[in-house]
Design a protein around this motif. Structure first.
Motif, PDB file in Angstrom:
ATOM      1  N   LEU A 178       0.804  -1.222   0.000  1.00  0.00           N
ATOM      2  CA  LEU A 178       0.000   0.000   0.000  1.00  0.00           C
ATOM      3  C   LEU A 178       0.838   1.273   0.000  1.00  0.00           C
ATOM      4  O   LEU A 178       0.537   2.224  -0.734  1.00  0.00           O
ATOM      5  CB  LEU A 178      -0.937   0.020   1.209  1.00  0.00           C
ATOM      6  N   ALA A 179       1.871   1.318   0.836  1.00  0.00           N
ATOM      7  CA  ALA A 179       2.631   2.558   1.012  1.00  0.00           C
ATOM      8  C   ALA A 179       3.174   3.126  -0.298  1.00  0.00           C
ATOM      9  O   ALA A 179       3.047   4.334  -0.544  1.00  0.00           O
ATOM     10  CB  ALA A 179       3.753   2.348   2.023  1.00  0.00           C
ATOM     11  N   PRO A 180       3.783   2.324  -1.185  1.00  0.00           N
ATOM     12  CA  PRO A 180       4.270   2.901  -2.445  1.00  0.00           C
ATOM     13  C   PRO A 180       3.145   3.467  -3.301  1.00  0.00           C
ATOM     14  O   PRO A 180       3.314   4.503  -3.960  1.00  0.00           O
ATOM     15  CB  PRO A 180       4.951   1.710  -3.135  1.00  0.00           C
ATOM     16  N   ARG A 181       1.984   2.817  -3.299  1.00  0.00           N
ATOM     17  CA  ARG A 181       0.854   3.297  -4.096  1.00  0.00           C
ATOM     18  C   ARG A 181       0.264   4.576  -3.499  1.00  0.00           C
ATOM     19  O   ARG A 181      -0.125   5.485  -4.229  1.00  0.00           O
ATOM     20  CB  ARG A 181      -0.210   2.192  -4.176  1.00  0.00           C
ATOM     21  N   ILE A 182       0.215   4.634  -2.177  1.00  0.00           N
ATOM     22  CA  ILE A 182      -0.247   5.859  -1.516  1.00  0.00           C
ATOM     23  C   ILE A 182       0.714   6.999  -1.811  1.00  0.00           C
ATOM     24  O   ILE A 182       0.298   8.146  -2.000  1.00  0.00           O
ATOM     25  CB  ILE A 182      -0.386   5.626   0.001  1.00  0.00           C
ATOM     26  N   GLY A 183       2.001   6.686  -1.862  1.00  0.00           N
ATOM     27  CA  GLY A 183       2.998   7.709  -2.176  1.00  0.00           C
ATOM     28  C   GLY A 183       2.788   8.311  -3.555  1.00  0.00           C
ATOM     29  O   GLY A 183       2.856   9.534  -3.724  1.00  0.00           O
ATOM     30  N   VAL A 184       2.535   7.465  -4.553  1.00  0.00           N
ATOM     31  CA  VAL A 184       2.274   7.952  -5.911  1.00  0.00           C
ATOM     32  C   VAL A 184       1.041   8.852  -5.926  1.00  0.00           C
ATOM     33  O   VAL A 184       1.042   9.946  -6.506  1.00  0.00           O
ATOM     34  CB  VAL A 184       2.083   6.775  -6.891  1.00  0.00           C
ATOM     35  N   THR A 185      -0.023   8.402  -5.261  1.00  0.00           N
ATOM     36  CA  THR A 185      -1.269   9.176  -5.218  1.00  0.00           C
ATOM     37  C   THR A 185      -1.072  10.503  -4.498  1.00  0.00           C
ATOM     38  O   THR A 185      -1.561  11.550  -4.961  1.00  0.00           O
ATOM     39  CB  THR A 185      -2.369   8.366  -4.510  1.00  0.00           C
ATOM     40  N   SER A 186      -0.370  10.499  -3.392  1.00  0.00           N
ATOM     41  CA  SER A 186      -0.142  11.727  -2.622  1.00  0.00           C
ATOM     42  C   SER A 186       0.605  12.766  -3.444  1.00  0.00           C
ATOM     43  O   SER A 186       0.286  13.959  -3.390  1.00  0.00           O
ATOM     44  CB  SER A 186       0.643  11.412  -1.344  1.00  0.00           C
ATOM     45  N   ARG A 187       1.581  12.320  -4.210  1.00  0.00           N
ATOM     46  CA  ARG A 187       2.343  13.265  -5.039  1.00  0.00           C
ATOM     47  C   ARG A 187       1.482  13.844  -6.162  1.00  0.00           C
ATOM     48  O   ARG A 187       1.638  15.014  -6.532  1.00  0.00           O
ATOM     49  CB  ARG A 187       3.598  12.575  -5.588  1.00  0.00           C
ATOM     50  N   ILE A 188       0.557  13.039  -6.696  1.00  0.00           N
ATOM     51  CA  ILE A 188      -0.360  13.540  -7.726  1.00  0.00           C
ATOM     52  C   ILE A 188      -1.224  14.662  -7.158  1.00  0.00           C
ATOM     53  O   ILE A 188      -1.379  15.731  -7.776  1.00  0.00           O
ATOM     54  CB  ILE A 188      -1.248  12.382  -8.249  1.00  0.00           C
TER      55      ILE A 188
END
Length: 206
Positions: free
Chosen positions: A135-145
């Protein structure tokens, strides 16, 4: 005093990697078995059979089923982390992330999620590793968007960005696992255009 023994016991033991490309083949086979059978029915025997490997080989590298599965869903080709995207707009970024490889329209990814859902509520070790490594890497991508969208002025100052950022996956997961409606590009676009973007404008007058 046995300080030396205590220190060595505290250090994590490194397990040997499987040589060559066999490790990747085993991880890919694990994802296939997980998608087909689910976590509860997945066994080391089933993975060994699918990967044409010995069970001893699996146990030399992964001590438990949870360890193998988490390694597989974070490293296997069937479940890639969505690429970093920057199309210049929130809409474009969300479409690129959600509809591309590793996005919500990936049959393999959604099958893996379905196979893990019930176990995540019962297995704390599995949930912890899933949160940290999947989850954490995917949340990171979304947060940066969403952060870039804030910086571009696409999201109003009175909007709860953290809540907004989880709205799309929440709706997609609800459709997939509660309503039984598989994610499609059309559904993702409907959510983006009718929910995310209007909400991003907040109380601004359009």
């Amino acid at each position: 005093m046995q300080t030396r023994t205590d220190a060595s016991d505290a250090a994590p033991r490194q397990r040997p990697r499987v040589e060559g490309g066999r490790e990747e083949e085993i991880l890919d086979a694990t994802v296939e078995v997980l998608a087909e059978l689910g976590y509860d029915r997945l066994t080391m025997d089933a993975v060994a059979t699918a990967a044409k490997a010995s069970k001893a080989t699996l146990y030399r590298r992964w001590s438990t089923k949870a360890e193998l599965v988490v390694d597989a869903i974070t490293r296997a080709k069937g479940c890639p982390v969505p690429d970093e995207v920057d199309t210049g707009s929130l809409r474009g970024d969300l479409i690129a992330m959600s509809c591309g490889e590793g996005g919500f329209t990936s049959d393999k990814l959604m099958s893996v999620m379905a196979g893990l859902l019930t176990a995540l509520h019962r297995d704390e070790d599995l949930k912890k590793a899933f949160d940290e490594h999947f989850l954490a890497p995917r949340i990171g991508v979304t947060s940066r968007i969403y952060q870039r969208a804030v910086e571009r002025g696409e999201i109003a100052a009175d909007v709860d960005v953290q809540l907004l950022s989880v709205t799309l996956p929440a709706i997609i997961v609800h459709h997939a696992f509660v309503l039984g409606i598989p994610p499609t590009d059309e559904l993702i676009l409907r959510v983006i255009d009718n929910v995310i973007l209007p909400a991003a404008r907040g109380s601004q007058v359009s």
